[in-house]
Structures are given as structure tokens and as C-alpha cells.
Design an enzyme around this catalytic site. Structure first.
Site, PDB file in Angstrom:
ATOM      1  N   TYR A 186      23.684   2.386  -6.786  1.00  0.00           N
ATOM      2  CA  TYR A 186      22.920   2.774  -8.599  1.00  0.00           C
ATOM      3  C   TYR A 186      21.114   3.584  -7.729  1.00  0.00           C
ATOM      4  O   TYR A 186      20.555   2.078  -7.663  1.00  0.00           O
ATOM      5  CB  TYR A 186      22.611   1.623  -9.395  1.00  0.00           C
ATOM      6  CG  TYR A 186      22.662   1.902 -10.411  1.00  0.00           C
ATOM      7  CD1 TYR A 186      22.473   3.215 -10.841  1.00  0.00           C
ATOM      8  CD2 TYR A 186      22.002   1.160 -11.535  1.00  0.00           C
ATOM      9  CE1 TYR A 186      21.925   3.389 -12.403  1.00  0.00           C
ATOM     10  CE2 TYR A 186      21.477   1.045 -12.631  1.00  0.00           C
ATOM     11  CZ  TYR A 186      21.544   2.547 -13.331  1.00  0.00           C
ATOM     12  OH  TYR A 186      21.114   2.605 -14.664  1.00  0.00           O
ATOM     13  N   ASP A 225      26.366   6.547  -8.876  1.00  0.00           N
ATOM     14  CA  ASP A 225      25.370   7.469  -9.966  1.00  0.00           C
ATOM     15  C   ASP A 225      24.125   7.457  -9.028  1.00  0.00           C
ATOM     16  O   ASP A 225      22.926   6.588  -8.818  1.00  0.00           O
ATOM     17  CB  ASP A 225      24.581   6.377 -10.820  1.00  0.00           C
ATOM     18  CG  ASP A 225      24.391   6.677 -11.666  1.00  0.00           C
ATOM     19  OD1 ASP A 225      23.483   8.387 -11.112  1.00  0.00           O
ATOM     20  OD2 ASP A 225      23.630   6.187 -12.976  1.00  0.00           O
TER      21      ASP A 225
END
Length: 338
Positions: A186, A225
């Protein structure tokens, strides 16, 4: 009597800057940046109705997760990996179909981002039968965090990249298998107004070095992400977001630098010209998703030596439960030697 009339001329209302990236702050931004408050309030009810209708329509059409893709030399896939930014594990679990999606997709490996939950607070409902689970959280509660489900028990699992500056937020989890490393991430957001852009650049450099070191030992599958829309084709409104987080020149160049070191964007490797392929839509504007005004922020990046094993890279844009949707990687490689 004489009547006197006064005409008061108001200065034109200044438009708020619409060059902020939606990715900068999904909790407050919209696909067009920050809209005037009055406009937003006027649209709120209409947007909610439209979004609800879209959800009902989607729910009536079950997703077909079958995939018959093969490698270029016609080898069928035998491994499936899912990545999904769930925007809060506990809230995600309460949404209809969230954890059920993982069961139906039935991946060999699944990485979650933005879990916002430390390991001691992981809900019982997050456990999945048949999977080994691993959770990486940071020092700040309710912030960032990553998780990993794996059918095959990894040889080893490590948290962070071994750099103290970058390992405080629970953003990186690495699982070693017989034939490859899987790295779930992330990536830090530069933030509205770009307060963390400089830090993001140091992260990108350190992460690149970390992946290169792994790649010297075994091929790497890097997913999550990544908080960047690499090229103009990767977001709906490139012109209005060139100065916003997720689409700055610095962030895009950082991703280009990673690819130039021997890695491939699996989706663009297979679909170089596909438009409208997005994985994130701003939650504050429900019609953003209905109108597909989005960003491609989620990726599977693979070592070049794995290109011959690549079968497909899919965006599950119809799967709800977060402001991101899941992405799925199909490979002709097994986590364990057979």
C-alpha cells in the site's frame, strides 16, 4: 419624493482549484477535485439515488469469474492472485458480498491494503478456511495496513523493507515461495496539496532497491494499491489532475524508473491501449463509479523473467465493497515446486 436605488456589483465567485487529485484524499475529494459546497449538497441526494440504483442492478447480475486465458505458448494458468484495497477491514467485512467475493474468486494468494486494523483487532469474520493469514500494521492505529491470505504456506513472511523510515506504517508484506516472491504493498499517498511528495519519492527509491535485491534471488510479483496513474490513459481526467497526488510527474517517473529496472506492468503488457480501465472511484461522488470517472491505481507488476508465464491481468470493476475494486492476476506458475 425622490427614490434612490443603489446597485451593488458583486465580484465574480472564485472557482476552487479542481486540479487536486481524487487520490489525494478519498474521504473528501471528488472525481473533479473539490466542488463548491452548494453544488455538492444539491447533488448529494440525486447521486445517492443513482448510486443505489446502480448497486441494485449490479447485484442482480452475478459476476462470472471463469477465465480460460493461457500464456503466449498456450500454457493454461494454474495460479490466481487477488489484490484489493478494502478501505478499512472492519467496515469492509460488514458490506454485503465483501468476504464472499474472496471465497467465490478462490485465489491462491490474496493481498489486502488499507486494512486500518492491527493484528490484535482482526475480526473473527476475516478468517478464511483453507488459508494461512498474515497481517502487517503500523504504529498508528486505524491507519494504512496490509494483509495476506495464502493457500500454500509461504517459506517465509517478512514485514516492511528493512528501512526504519518506511516500516512504521505497515505498508509492505513479502511472502517467499519456491519459485517467486510475492510483495503486497500500500504505497504512501502524496496527499492533498502534496505534503508527502518528497517522502513518497524516497519510498519509491527504497522500494525499487528492495525489489531489485529480491529479483536477484527469485522472480518477483509485486501487487497492490500503488497510488499512481502511470499514464494519461490511466485516469479519466488527466488534464485536470497534473498537479495532484497520484499523477504528478515525480510519481509517474518513479513508476517508470521501476519498470525500466526489469519489471512489467502486467495489465498494460496485455492491454496497452485499453481505455476506461480503472480501479478507483472517489467515494464522495457516488456517480463517479456509475459514470466510470476513475483512476487505475492498483497494479500487478512482475519481473520480466515471468513474462512468459503471464496469462491474464483482470480488473473486477463490478465488484463493490470499497472505493477500489479488486484486480486479479492469472499466471502459469505454481507457488510450490511440483
Amino acid at each position: 419624493p425622490v427614490r434612490v436605488f443603489f446597485v451593488i456589483t458583486m465580484p465574480p465567485r472564485k472557482k476552487k482549484d479542481d486540479h487536486e487529485s481524487p487520490a489525494a484524499d478519498p474521504a473528501t475529494a471528488t472525481e473533479e477535485g473539490e466542488p463548491p459546497a452548494k453544488k455538492f449538497k444539491a447533488r448529494k441526494k440525486r447521486d445517492k439515488v443513482a448510486a443505489t440504483a446502480a448497486d441494485v442492478e449490479s447485484a442482480s447480475e452475478p459476476e462470472d469469474f471463469s477465465n480460460n486465458s493461457t500464456t503466449r505458448d498456450n500454457r493454461p494458468w494454474n495460479m490466481k492472485i487477488v489484490s484489493w484495497n478494502v478501505n478499512g477491514l472492519r467496515a469492509w467485512l460488514k458490506k454485503s458480498g465483501s468476504i464472499d467475493y474472496i471465497r467465490r474468486e478462490d485465489p491462491d494468494i490474496c493481498c489486502l491494503q488499507e486494512t486500518k486494523c492491527d493484528e490484535g483487532s482482526i475480526p473473527e469474520e476475516a478468517k478464511l478456511e483453507g488459508y494461512h493469514t498474515f497481517w502487517c500494521s503500523g504504529e498508528k492505529k486505524g491507519y494504512a495496513g496490509t494483509g495476506l491470505y495464502s493457500k500454500e504456506k509461504p517459506i517465509s513472511v517478512t514485514y516492511g523493507m528493512g528501512v526504519e523510515e518506511h516500516d512504521k506504517e505497515g505498508r509492505l508484506i513479502t511472502a517467499e515461495y519456491d519459485k517467486f516472491y510475492f510483495v503486497g504493498s500500500y504505497v504512501p499517498n502524496a496527499g492533498r496539496g502534496l505534503p508527502r511528495l518528497a517522502y513518497r519519492q524516497t519510498w519509491d527509491k527504497a522500494l525499487r532497491e528492495y525489489l531489485l535485491n529480491l529479483d536477484k534471488k527469485k522472480p518477483v510479483i509485486y501487487g497492490g494499491d500503488l497510488n499512481v496513474a502511470h499514464k494519461e490513459i490511466d485516469l479519466a481526467n488527466p488534464q485536470g489532475n497534473k498537479k495532484g497526488a497520484g499523477f504528478t510527474l515525480e510519481e509517474r517517473e518513479g513508476f517508470t524508473d521501476l519498470l525500466s529496472c526489469g519489471f512489467l506492468d502486467s495489465f498494460r503488457c496485455l492491454y496497452p491501449d485499453k481505455k476506461g480501465a480503472y480501479t478507483f472511484w472517489v467515494a464522495m461522488s457516488p456517480t463517479a463509479r456509475a459514470n466510470n470517472v476513475g483512476w487505475r491505481l492498483d497494479y500487478f507488476v512482475i519481473s520480466q523473467q515471468l513474462e512468459t508465464a503471464l496469462c491474464d491481468s483482470v480488473i473486477r470493476s463490478s465488484v463493490k465493497g470499497s472505493d477500489h475494486c479488486p484486480i486479479v492476476l492469472f499466471m502459469a506458475v505454481s507457488p510450490k515446486d511440483e
